[in-house]
Design a protein around this motif. Structure first.
Motif, short mmCIF file in Angstrom:
data_model
loop_
_atom_site.label_atom_id
_atom_site.label_comp_id
_atom_site.label_asym_id
_atom_site.label_seq_id
_atom_site.Cartn_x
_atom_site.Cartn_y
_atom_site.Cartn_z
N THR A 1 0.82 -1.22 0.00
CA THR A 1 0.00 0.00 0.00
C THR A 1 0.85 1.26 0.00
N THR A 2 2.14 1.12 0.31
CA THR A 2 3.02 2.29 0.35
C THR A 2 3.73 2.55 -0.97
N SER A 3 3.62 1.63 -1.92
CA SER A 3 4.28 1.80 -3.20
C SER A 3 3.54 2.82 -4.06
N THR A 4 4.30 3.56 -4.86
CA THR A 4 3.68 4.42 -5.85
C THR A 4 3.12 3.55 -6.97
N LEU A 5 2.26 4.13 -7.79
CA LEU A 5 1.70 3.36 -8.90
C LEU A 5 2.81 2.93 -9.86
N GLU A 6 3.81 3.76 -10.04
CA GLU A 6 4.94 3.40 -10.91
C GLU A 6 5.68 2.20 -10.33
N GLN A 7 5.99 2.23 -9.04
CA GLN A 7 6.67 1.10 -8.40
C GLN A 7 5.83 -0.17 -8.46
N HIS A 8 4.53 0.00 -8.24
CA HIS A 8 3.61 -1.13 -8.27
C HIS A 8 3.57 -1.75 -9.67
N THR A 9 3.56 -0.89 -10.68
CA THR A 9 3.51 -1.37 -12.07
C THR A 9 4.79 -2.10 -12.45
N ILE A 10 5.94 -1.56 -12.07
CA ILE A 10 7.22 -2.19 -12.39
C ILE A 10 7.32 -3.55 -11.71
N ALA A 11 6.88 -3.63 -10.45
CA ALA A 11 6.90 -4.91 -9.74
C ALA A 11 5.97 -5.92 -10.42
N PHE A 12 4.82 -5.46 -10.90
CA PHE A 12 3.86 -6.32 -11.60
C PHE A 12 4.47 -6.85 -12.89
N LEU A 13 5.08 -5.98 -13.68
CA LEU A 13 5.70 -6.39 -14.94
C LEU A 13 6.87 -7.34 -14.68
N ASN A 14 7.61 -7.09 -13.61
CA ASN A 14 8.72 -7.96 -13.23
C ASN A 14 8.21 -9.36 -12.89
N ALA A 15 7.11 -9.41 -12.11
CA ALA A 15 6.53 -10.70 -11.73
C ALA A 15 6.01 -11.45 -12.94
N GLN A 16 5.46 -10.72 -13.90
CA GLN A 16 5.00 -11.37 -15.14
C GLN A 16 6.15 -12.05 -15.86
N ARG A 17 7.31 -11.38 -15.94
CA ARG A 17 8.45 -11.97 -16.64
C ARG A 17 9.02 -13.15 -15.87
N ARG A 18 8.95 -13.10 -14.55
CA ARG A 18 9.51 -14.18 -13.74
C ARG A 18 8.61 -15.42 -13.77
N SER A 19 7.34 -15.23 -14.04
CA SER A 19 6.43 -16.38 -14.15
C SER A 19 6.54 -16.96 -15.56
N VAL A 20 6.11 -18.21 -15.71
CA VAL A 20 6.17 -18.88 -17.01
C VAL A 20 4.78 -19.42 -17.32
N PRO A 21 4.02 -18.78 -18.21
CA PRO A 21 2.68 -19.26 -18.55
C PRO A 21 2.71 -20.70 -19.04
N ARG A 22 1.67 -21.43 -18.71
CA ARG A 22 1.62 -22.83 -19.09
C ARG A 22 1.27 -22.97 -20.56
N ARG A 23 2.19 -23.54 -21.32
CA ARG A 23 1.95 -23.87 -22.73
C ARG A 23 3.05 -24.83 -23.17
N PRO A 24 2.77 -25.72 -24.11
CA PRO A 24 3.82 -26.64 -24.59
C PRO A 24 4.96 -25.87 -25.24
N ARG A 25 6.18 -26.28 -24.95
CA ARG A 25 7.35 -25.65 -25.54
C ARG A 25 8.34 -26.72 -26.01
#
Length: 297
Positions: free
Chosen positions: A27-51
């Motif tokens: 709750t203390t993060s700015t929207l910019e910090q929150h967005t960067i953390a969200f985008l970072n978490a998206q890259r660190r996750s691996v969506p399920r699909r055959p590879r």
């Protein structure tokens, strides 16, 4: 006045998505910090699909020994599109997906454990939507800090898959760095080039890390998203009369325009009446006059 706050809508969306990405919201993060953390978490996750799994020549020459059975199971899971989350960095497991993985941020490399319970050796891979490129495995832990800055990782990517592995810095003569120097540079969030066998200087397929340790790509994308939200809000505010006409809502009745986020993009809707709105903006090159066409659905 029309009621609208698209930045609030974006924050609400991020907070709703955070648990899926194992991202702790603050709750203390700015929207910019929150967005960067969200985008970072998206890259660190691996969506399920055959590879498709591609193995480097160097990995094929490694003695995999005790990892042989676990690796075959992991390879099968990748090919079937199974959940790789248990094999990812322990940060993801512990709800810290918003924190920086500097090897991923700088070089675009995930590391996978050979089994969900964790292993001393970790497998360095480049993951795309359709493939996993297996580079090599290395030991990790406090005694192996150089693992995360090992230049052979980038060299192997370049030698085996130049189209996905790295980017050349033209006109740059790469400096020969010791292991301790590379560790110090990465610790202080400094990007450095890796010398390839042909003498060229290369950096990772990602665009590098910032002074705060974030991926530069995430920071740039964050700024783009917030700027687009502001632009769209201005368009809506400037076209209140047209929107009211399309919705048949006279003054002083409240109109509340919000954004709904979906896999195919974001969409406007009027929240009080739950009516989707299609907003089309046309720009005339002659006088840069902007006209908006609004219709309700």
């Amino acid at each position: 006045m029309i009621r609208i706050n698209l930045r609030d809508d974006w924050r609400e969306f991020i907070e709703a998505e955070a648990p899926k990405l194992r991202l702790r919201s603050s709750t203390t993060s700015t929207l910019e910090q929150h967005t960067i953390a969200f985008l970072n978490a998206q890259r660190r996750s691996v969506p399920r699909r055959p590879r498709v799994v591609h193995e480097s020549r160097e990995f094929q020459s490694q003695s995999i020994g005790q990892h042989a059975t676990d690796y075959l199971a992991l390879k099968k899971l990748i090919g079937e599109g199974g959940d790789l989350t248990p094999y990812l960095s322990r940060d993801v497991q512990r709800g810290r997906a918003g924190e920086n993985d500097k090897t991923l941020n700088a070089w675009g490399l995930h590391h996978l454990h050979f089994r969900p319970s964790g292993t001393r050796d970790v497998l360095f891979v480049r993951i795309t939507d359709s493939a996993v490129f297996v580079v090599k495995f290395l030991p990790h832990g406090s005694q192996h800090r150089d693992t995360w800055v090992d230049p052979s990782l980038l060299r192997i990517l370049h030698d085996n898959w130049p189209e996905v592995g790295s980017r050349e810095l033209r006109g740059i003569t790469p400096e020969v760095l010791t292991s301790d120097q590379r560790i110090a540079l990465r610790k202080n969030n400094v990007n450095f080039a890796v010398a390839m066998q042909d003498g060229t200087a290369h950096v990772g397929a990602e665009v590098g890390i910032t002074a705060t340790g974030s991926c530069l790509h995430d920071v740039t994308e964050c700024h783009r998203i917030l700027a687009e939200l502001d632009r769209q809000q201005q368009i809506v505010e400037e076209n209140e009369a047209a929107i009211r006409f399309a919705l048949n809502v006279p003054q002083p009745e409240e109109v509340w325009i919000r954004l709904r986020f979906a896999e195919d993009g974001w969409h406007f809707y009027e929240a009080m009446r739950n009516v989707r709105i299609a907003l089309h903006v046309q720009e005339r090159a002659s006088d840069e006059d902007t006209r908006s066409t609004i219709r309700s659905r």
